[in-house]
Design a protein around this motif. Structure first.
Motif, PDB file in Angstrom:
ATOM      1  N   ASP A  90      40.334  34.472  32.561  1.00  0.00           N
ATOM      2  CA  ASP A  90      39.235  34.183  33.565  1.00  0.00           C
ATOM      3  C   ASP A  90      39.335  33.215  34.433  1.00  0.00           C
ATOM      4  OD1 ASP A  90      37.721  35.929  31.632  1.00  0.00           O
ATOM      5  OD2 ASP A  90      37.015  34.601  30.415  1.00  0.00           O
ATOM      6  N   ILE A  91      38.590  33.444  35.451  1.00  0.00           N
ATOM      7  CA  ILE A  91      38.590  32.329  36.522  1.00  0.00           C
ATOM      8  C   ILE A  91      37.338  31.574  36.189  1.00  0.00           C
ATOM      9  CG2 ILE A  91      38.370  32.177  38.929  1.00  0.00           C
ATOM     10  CD1 ILE A  91      39.460  35.023  39.199  1.00  0.00           C
ATOM     11  N   THR A  92      37.459  30.134  36.754  1.00  0.00           N
ATOM     12  CA  THR A  92      36.621  29.325  36.607  1.00  0.00           C
ATOM     13  C   THR A  92      36.701  28.242  37.694  1.00  0.00           C
ATOM     14  OG1 THR A  92      38.267  27.455  35.630  1.00  0.00           O
ATOM     15  CG2 THR A  92      37.078  28.858  34.007  1.00  0.00           C
TER      16      THR A  92
ATOM     17  N   TYR B 153      30.270  39.762  42.412  1.00  0.00           N
ATOM     18  CA  TYR B 153      31.314  38.760  42.032  1.00  0.00           C
ATOM     19  C   TYR B 153      30.888  38.115  40.769  1.00  0.00           C
ATOM     20  CZ  TYR B 153      34.232  34.351  42.532  1.00  0.00           C
ATOM     21  OH  TYR B 153      34.821  33.368  42.488  1.00  0.00           O
TER      22      TYR B 153
ATOM     23  N   ASN C  96      32.919  37.398  37.545  1.00  0.00           N
ATOM     24  CA  ASN C  96      33.376  35.861  37.273  1.00  0.00           C
ATOM     25  C   ASN C  96      32.290  35.232  36.844  1.00  0.00           C
ATOM     26  OD1 ASN C  96      36.269  36.211  38.462  1.00  0.00           O
ATOM     27  ND2 ASN C  96      34.962  36.963  40.151  1.00  0.00           N
TER      28      ASN C  96
ATOM     29  N   ALA D 117      39.160  31.069  42.740  1.00  0.00           N
ATOM     30  CA  ALA D 117      37.583  31.859  42.889  1.00  0.00           C
ATOM     31  C   ALA D 117      37.499  32.137  44.386  1.00  0.00           C
ATOM     32  CB  ALA D 117      36.758  30.671  42.350  1.00  0.00           C
TER      33      ALA D 117
ATOM     34  N   ASP E 214      39.551  35.525  44.800  1.00  0.00           N
ATOM     35  CA  ASP E 214      38.999  36.776  44.259  1.00  0.00           C
ATOM     36  C   ASP E 214      37.600  37.269  44.917  1.00  0.00           C
ATOM     37  OD1 ASP E 214      39.388  38.435  41.418  1.00  0.00           O
ATOM     38  OD2 ASP E 214      37.439  37.859  41.036  1.00  0.00           O
TER      39      ASP E 214
END
Length: 302
Positions: free
Chosen positions: A90-92, A115, A119, A285, A288
């Motif tokens: 996962d993107i943080t 988005y 995310n 982030a 993406d």
């Protein structure tokens, strides 16, 4: 009801180009294949999506409603394909976005929703302002990415740009206007017409520059920052408008029809895209966000 993704892509292309031949050319397929796909789609849905006329096709009210669903479906499919190809992690982190007024309603709202679904752990903040000020914030490192008109950037050397769409200017007319019956419309045909000006994202400035080439001062009937106001004013005969095809919709909020026509001559185009500071590495982030935006456009063009 059964339709294919290919039919949806063909339908969106025809709706955007207003012509089977131009849509077929854009997708590098035959006109007969395009025509057959649209015919079968209308049969599957049980509605008429386009009205046929000598100059091409005009999308119907039902077709306009279906267009929103078709573009959403194609974007979701593109997003799903992209998600499956990405790594599992996962993107943080945080994402700071900028957007101009016109792009906020026509590009950013759908993009941002997609988005955030992809995310949920990224903290997103966005600011709406003029293109000049967003450029200042990008160069100063206060924004990661901005969604804006990129065809008229002032500091192109300092910014990296990704173009999402190119939208030509077209003429908006009320039903029954004398120019709707013309086979060809030139800039000189607009002399003396009352004009409705949209004063956001430098739209008004571009139209004024264009019309000043006629050698006389344009007759401005109304200036507004509302696209819906332009639609209503044009539809009720208060004037005509020159605006990018990006914001064209065939009906006003009151349900009145608005015609759109090509104008011969050297009309400008609007490039819609994303910008970020050149030479500055994007966070995961932000990368993406750029990938999702490109995926939406690629999904529409397949």
């Amino acid at each position: 009801m059964a339709f294919t993704l290919r039919q949806l892509r063909y339908f969106v292309a025809v709706a955007e180009h207003g012509s089977v031949s131009r849509a077929a050319q854009s997708l590098a397929i035959s006109q007969s294949a395009m025509t057959e796909a649209i015919k079968h789609l209308e049969e599957d849905l049980g509605v008429r999506l386009f009205d046929r006329h000598p100059r091409g096709l005009a999308i119907t009210h039902k077709g306009h409603l279906f267009l929103r669903h078709a573009t959403s479906i194609l974007a979701e499919v593109s997003g799903a394909q992209r998600a499956l190809a990405e790594r599992d992690r996962d993107i943080t982190g945080a994402l700071h976005l900028g957007v101009t007024s016109l792009m906020a309603g026509y590009v950013m709202s759908d993009l941002l929703a997609r988005y955030r679904r992809a995310n949920p752990q990224v903290e997103v903040s966005a600011i709406e302002d003029s293109g000049d000020y967003l450029e200042h914030l990008l160069i100063g490192g206060e924004l990661d990415v901005a969604v804006m008109v990129v065809s008229n950037l002032h500091d192109k050397q300092a910014l990296q740009v990704e173009i999402l769409d190119v939208s030509p200017y077209r003429l908006w007319l009320p039903i029954g206007h004398r120019l709707t019956a013309e086979d060809s419309i030139g800039l000189d045909d607009l002399a003396g017409e009352q004009l409705i000006m949209l004063d956001i994202d430098e739209m008004g400035e571009a139209a004024m520059t264009l019309l000043s080439a006629l050698g006389q001062r344009p007759r401005i009937a109304f200036r507004t920052r509302s696209v819906e106001a332009v639609r209503s004013l044009v539809a009720t005969g208060a004037g005509i408008a020159l605006l990018p095809d990006l914001v064209y919709r065939p009906w006003s909020l009151e349900g009145d029809r608005i015609e759109s026509r090509d104008v011969s001559g050297s009309l400008p185009v609007v490039q819609v895209g994303m910008a970020w500071r050149r030479g500055s590495p994007l966070s995961q982030a932000a990368r993406d966000f750029v990938a999702i935006a490109k995926g939406i456009q690629e999904g529409r063009g397949r």
